[in-house]
Every structure is written in C-alpha cells, then in structure tokens.
Write a protein that holds these residues in place. Structure first.
Motif, PDB file in Angstrom:
ATOM      1  N   MET A  84       0.842  -1.194   0.000  1.00 17.93           N
ATOM      2  CA  MET A  84       0.000   0.000   0.000  1.00 17.93           C
ATOM      3  C   MET A  84       0.882   1.251   0.000  1.00 17.93           C
ATOM      4  O   MET A  84       1.920   1.282   0.655  1.00 17.93           O
ATOM      5  N   LEU A  85       0.465   2.273  -0.732  1.00 19.95           N
ATOM      6  CA  LEU A  85       1.221   3.520  -0.763  1.00 19.95           C
ATOM      7  C   LEU A  85       1.160   4.199   0.595  1.00 19.95           C
ATOM      8  O   LEU A  85       0.142   4.135   1.293  1.00 19.95           O
ATOM      9  N   SER A  86       2.241   4.857   0.978  1.00 20.19           N
ATOM     10  CA  SER A  86       2.263   5.614   2.221  1.00 20.19           C
ATOM     11  C   SER A  86       1.388   6.854   2.061  1.00 20.19           C
ATOM     12  O   SER A  86       1.066   7.255   0.933  1.00 20.19           O
ATOM     13  N   PRO A  87       1.014   7.511   3.170  1.00 18.04           N
ATOM     14  CA  PRO A  87       0.222   8.748   3.061  1.00 18.04           C
ATOM     15  C   PRO A  87       0.904   9.813   2.206  1.00 18.04           C
ATOM     16  O   PRO A  87       0.235  10.510   1.429  1.00 18.04           O
ATOM     17  N   VAL A  88       2.217   9.946   2.321  1.00 19.45           N
ATOM     18  CA  VAL A  88       2.946  10.945   1.528  1.00 19.45           C
ATOM     19  C   VAL A  88       2.907  10.579   0.048  1.00 19.45           C
ATOM     20  O   VAL A  88       2.680  11.428  -0.818  1.00 19.45           O
ATOM     21  N   GLN A  89       3.112   9.292  -0.260  1.00 17.31           N
ATOM     22  CA  GLN A  89       3.065   8.850  -1.652  1.00 17.31           C
ATOM     23  C   GLN A  89       1.666   9.047  -2.246  1.00 17.31           C
ATOM     24  O   GLN A  89       1.519   9.491  -3.391  1.00 17.31           O
ATOM     25  N   SER A  90       0.643   8.723  -1.456  1.00 19.32           N
ATOM     26  CA  SER A  90      -0.739   8.894  -1.918  1.00 19.32           C
ATOM     27  C   SER A  90      -1.043  10.362  -2.194  1.00 19.32           C
ATOM     28  O   SER A  90      -1.715  10.696  -3.179  1.00 19.32           O
ATOM     29  N   LEU A  91      -0.545  11.253  -1.327  1.00 18.69           N
ATOM     30  CA  LEU A  91      -0.759  12.685  -1.507  1.00 18.69           C
ATOM     31  C   LEU A  91      -0.066  13.181  -2.769  1.00 18.69           C
ATOM     32  O   LEU A  91      -0.641  13.963  -3.541  1.00 18.69           O
ATOM     33  N   LEU A  92       1.154  12.720  -2.997  1.00 14.77           N
ATOM     34  CA  LEU A  92       1.898  13.112  -4.193  1.00 14.77           C
ATOM     35  C   LEU A  92       1.182  12.643  -5.454  1.00 14.77           C
ATOM     36  O   LEU A  92       1.024  13.407  -6.416  1.00 14.77           O
ATOM     37  N   LYS A  93       0.727  11.416  -5.435  1.00 16.36           N
ATOM     38  CA  LYS A  93       0.024  10.844  -6.592  1.00 16.36           C
ATOM     39  C   LYS A  93      -1.278  11.589  -6.857  1.00 16.36           C
ATOM     40  O   LYS A  93      -1.600  11.919  -8.005  1.00 16.36           O
ATOM     41  N   LEU A 133      -5.709   0.026  -4.995  1.00 14.87           N
ATOM     42  CA  LEU A 133      -5.311   1.050  -5.956  1.00 14.87           C
ATOM     43  C   LEU A 133      -6.520   1.650  -6.659  1.00 14.87           C
ATOM     44  O   LEU A 133      -7.503   0.960  -6.921  1.00 14.87           O
ATOM     45  N   LYS A 134      -6.419   2.931  -6.990  1.00 19.61           N
ATOM     46  CA  LYS A 134      -7.423   3.521  -7.870  1.00 19.61           C
ATOM     47  C   LYS A 134      -7.181   3.002  -9.281  1.00 19.61           C
ATOM     48  O   LYS A 134      -6.034   2.827  -9.700  1.00 19.61           O
ATOM     49  N   PRO A 135      -8.238   2.752 -10.035  1.00 24.94           N
ATOM     50  CA  PRO A 135      -8.048   2.369 -11.434  1.00 24.94           C
ATOM     51  C   PRO A 135      -7.323   3.483 -12.184  1.00 24.94           C
ATOM     52  O   PRO A 135      -7.429   4.664 -11.820  1.00 24.94           O
ATOM     53  N   GLY A 136      -6.615   3.117 -13.250  1.00 22.97           N
ATOM     54  CA  GLY A 136      -5.854   4.108 -13.991  1.00 22.97           C
ATOM     55  C   GLY A 136      -6.210   4.156 -15.465  1.00 22.97           C
ATOM     56  O   GLY A 136      -6.770   3.206 -16.024  1.00 22.97           O
ATOM     57  N   ILE A 137      -5.864   5.272 -16.094  1.00 28.01           N
ATOM     58  CA  ILE A 137      -6.016   5.392 -17.543  1.00 28.01           C
ATOM     59  C   ILE A 137      -4.972   4.515 -18.236  1.00 28.01           C
ATOM     60  O   ILE A 137      -5.219   3.921 -19.272  1.00 28.01           O
ATOM     61  N   THR A 138      -3.789   4.452 -17.637  1.00 33.83           N
ATOM     62  CA  THR A 138      -2.733   3.592 -18.148  1.00 33.83           C
ATOM     63  C   THR A 138      -2.011   2.951 -16.969  1.00 33.83           C
ATOM     64  O   THR A 138      -2.322   3.233 -15.815  1.00 33.83           O
ATOM     65  N   GLY A 139      -1.046   2.092 -17.269  1.00 32.19           N
ATOM     66  CA  GLY A 139      -0.298   1.434 -16.213  1.00 32.19           C
ATOM     67  C   GLY A 139       0.560   0.329 -16.803  1.00 32.19           C
ATOM     68  O   GLY A 139       0.519   0.066 -18.013  1.00 32.19           O
ATOM     69  N   PRO A 140       1.336  -0.355 -15.968  1.00 32.03           N
ATOM     70  CA  PRO A 140       2.232  -1.387 -16.479  1.00 32.03           C
ATOM     71  C   PRO A 140       1.520  -2.535 -17.174  1.00 32.03           C
ATOM     72  O   PRO A 140       1.984  -3.046 -18.191  1.00 32.03           O
ATOM     73  N   TYR A 179       3.335  -3.575  -9.261  1.00 30.23           N
ATOM     74  CA  TYR A 179       3.383  -2.116  -9.408  1.00 30.23           C
ATOM     75  C   TYR A 179       3.107  -1.425  -8.070  1.00 30.23           C
ATOM     76  O   TYR A 179       3.822  -0.499  -7.673  1.00 30.23           O
ATOM     77  N   MET A 180       2.095  -1.899  -7.360  1.00 34.45           N
ATOM     78  CA  MET A 180       1.730  -1.305  -6.081  1.00 34.45           C
ATOM     79  C   MET A 180       2.849  -1.479  -5.052  1.00 34.45           C
ATOM     80  O   MET A 180       3.176  -0.547  -4.306  1.00 34.45           O
ATOM     81  N   GLU A 181       3.449  -2.658  -5.028  1.00 33.85           N
ATOM     82  CA  GLU A 181       4.456  -2.952  -4.007  1.00 33.85           C
ATOM     83  C   GLU A 181       5.791  -2.258  -4.264  1.00 33.85           C
ATOM     84  O   GLU A 181       6.607  -2.125  -3.345  1.00 33.85           O
ATOM     85  N   SER A 182       6.012  -1.812  -5.497  1.00 33.33           N
ATOM     86  CA  SER A 182       7.273  -1.127  -5.812  1.00 33.33           C
ATOM     87  C   SER A 182       7.014   0.269  -6.389  1.00 33.33           C
ATOM     88  O   SER A 182       7.790   0.767  -7.199  1.00 33.33           O
TER      89      SER A 182
END
Length: 199
Positions: A1-10, A136-143, A180-183
């Motif tokens: 899971m993304l950290s709070p800081v990572q989630s805010l940045l995203k 994770l939120k769904p994305g327009i694109t991704g790996p 993708y989520m874990e890294s």
C-alpha cells in the motif's frame, strides 16, 4: 500500500494535470463526442459501471467507439470486432476515446496510472492476496495496460477469446498490478505516462 505521503503526491499530480488536461482538450472531447454521436446514432459518450478502489462502483466515461451488433454481447473486445466502427477504430488507435476519463481522475475515482477499471465480475471477485489490487485507484494507463497494448490482437488469435482473457490475461494483469503497487514510485508513474503518450 502507498504511504500517506506517496498517496498525496500521486493525488496532487492527478488533480493538477487532470484539470489542465480538461482545459486543453475540452474542444477535442466535444468534437469527438459529436462525431461519435453521429457515427453511432446515439449518445457519443460511453458510460459504464466499473469496479473502483476498494471495490466501490463508479461510472467510467469514454468516447463511444462501438455500435450494437445482434448476437455479440461479450465485454471482451478483439481486433476486428464487428461492433467497432471505422471512426471508433481511429479513436481507439489515437487514444482519443480515453480523454473523457480525465473527469474520472479529476473527481478522484481514477488515477492517471493504475489498473484498468474492470466491469463487475473480475476484480471484485478476487480473493486472498490478489484483493490487494483493489487498494489502488483504477488508472487510464499502467504497467499491465502497456504490457497488453496488443490485447485485441492476442484475443483475435485465441480459439476462445473469453476463456483466454479470463484464464491467462486477467490473472497476469493482477500479478503485474500488485507488483506495481508494491514497488510504486513517482518516477515510474511518469515513465508509464510517457510510454503511453509516445505509443
């Protein structure tokens, strides 16, 4: 899971660039909607229920690229699908059909990068460790989207496209998205966006 800081940045990135994208491409979205409305003889926006973050339902918005064809009702789309119009094929190739999803990103239902949002019956039916992908939120694109950018061709070659999607492609997408989520890193998100834009 993304950290709070990572989630805010995203989320900050999503909010700023979705807003800018809507301003910049609003004229193109309007023209595409009008053209699709004429081409499909219906509302040019394709609105469908999808599975979002934590399994919540939401309405995804895209430019319509298909017309109904009697006897064809699968949610799996392969190359040469008779439902795809000529104009729709152009919208798909150029990704113009994806532009209305900027609205989904702006209001927080989606992100620029993440798993593609599934129709009910896929991600919401996962169990065990695989359910982590729903964080994770769904994305327009991704790996996974980039790995399977030729998905319609693969499905066209399969003897049973629905079975091949359900038993091969979808499970692998889940695996790729969990990795993708874990890294996760912001630089990787930017890389996926660039790779999507440059084709």
């Amino acid at each position: 899971m993304l950290s709070p800081v990572q989630s805010l940045l995203k989320r900050t990135f999503d909010l700023v660039f979705a807003f800018l994208g809507i301003i910049i491409f609003s004229w193109l979205i309007l023209l595409a909607w009008l053209a699709a409305s004429i081409d499909t003889r219906s509302n040019g926006f394709f609105i469908q229920t999808r599975i979002g973050q934590f399994g919540r339902l939401f309405k995804v918005v895209k430019i319509k690229t298909m017309r109904p064809v009697k006897g064809t009702d699968t949610t799996v789309t392969k190359r040469g699908d008779p439902r795809i119009t000529k104009l729709g094929a152009f919208f798909r190739k150029t990704k113009i059909d994806e532009l209305p999803q900027l609205w989904n990103v702006l209001i927080g239902q989606m992100s620029f990068v993440g798993p593609r949002p599934d129709v009910p019956g896929y991600a919401d039916q996962l169990d065990g460790e695989q359910r982590k992908v729903l964080q994770l939120k769904p994305g327009i694109t991704g790996p996974a989207t980039l790995k399977y950018r030729n998905e319609e061709d693969l499905l066209a070659q399969a003897e049973d496209p629905q079975k091949f999607n359900d038993e091969v492609i979808f499970p692998d997408k889940v695996r790729v998205n969990i990795e993708y989520m874990e890294s996760w890193s912001f630089s990787k998100d930017l890389k996926y966006i660039v790779e999507t834009v440059v084709g």
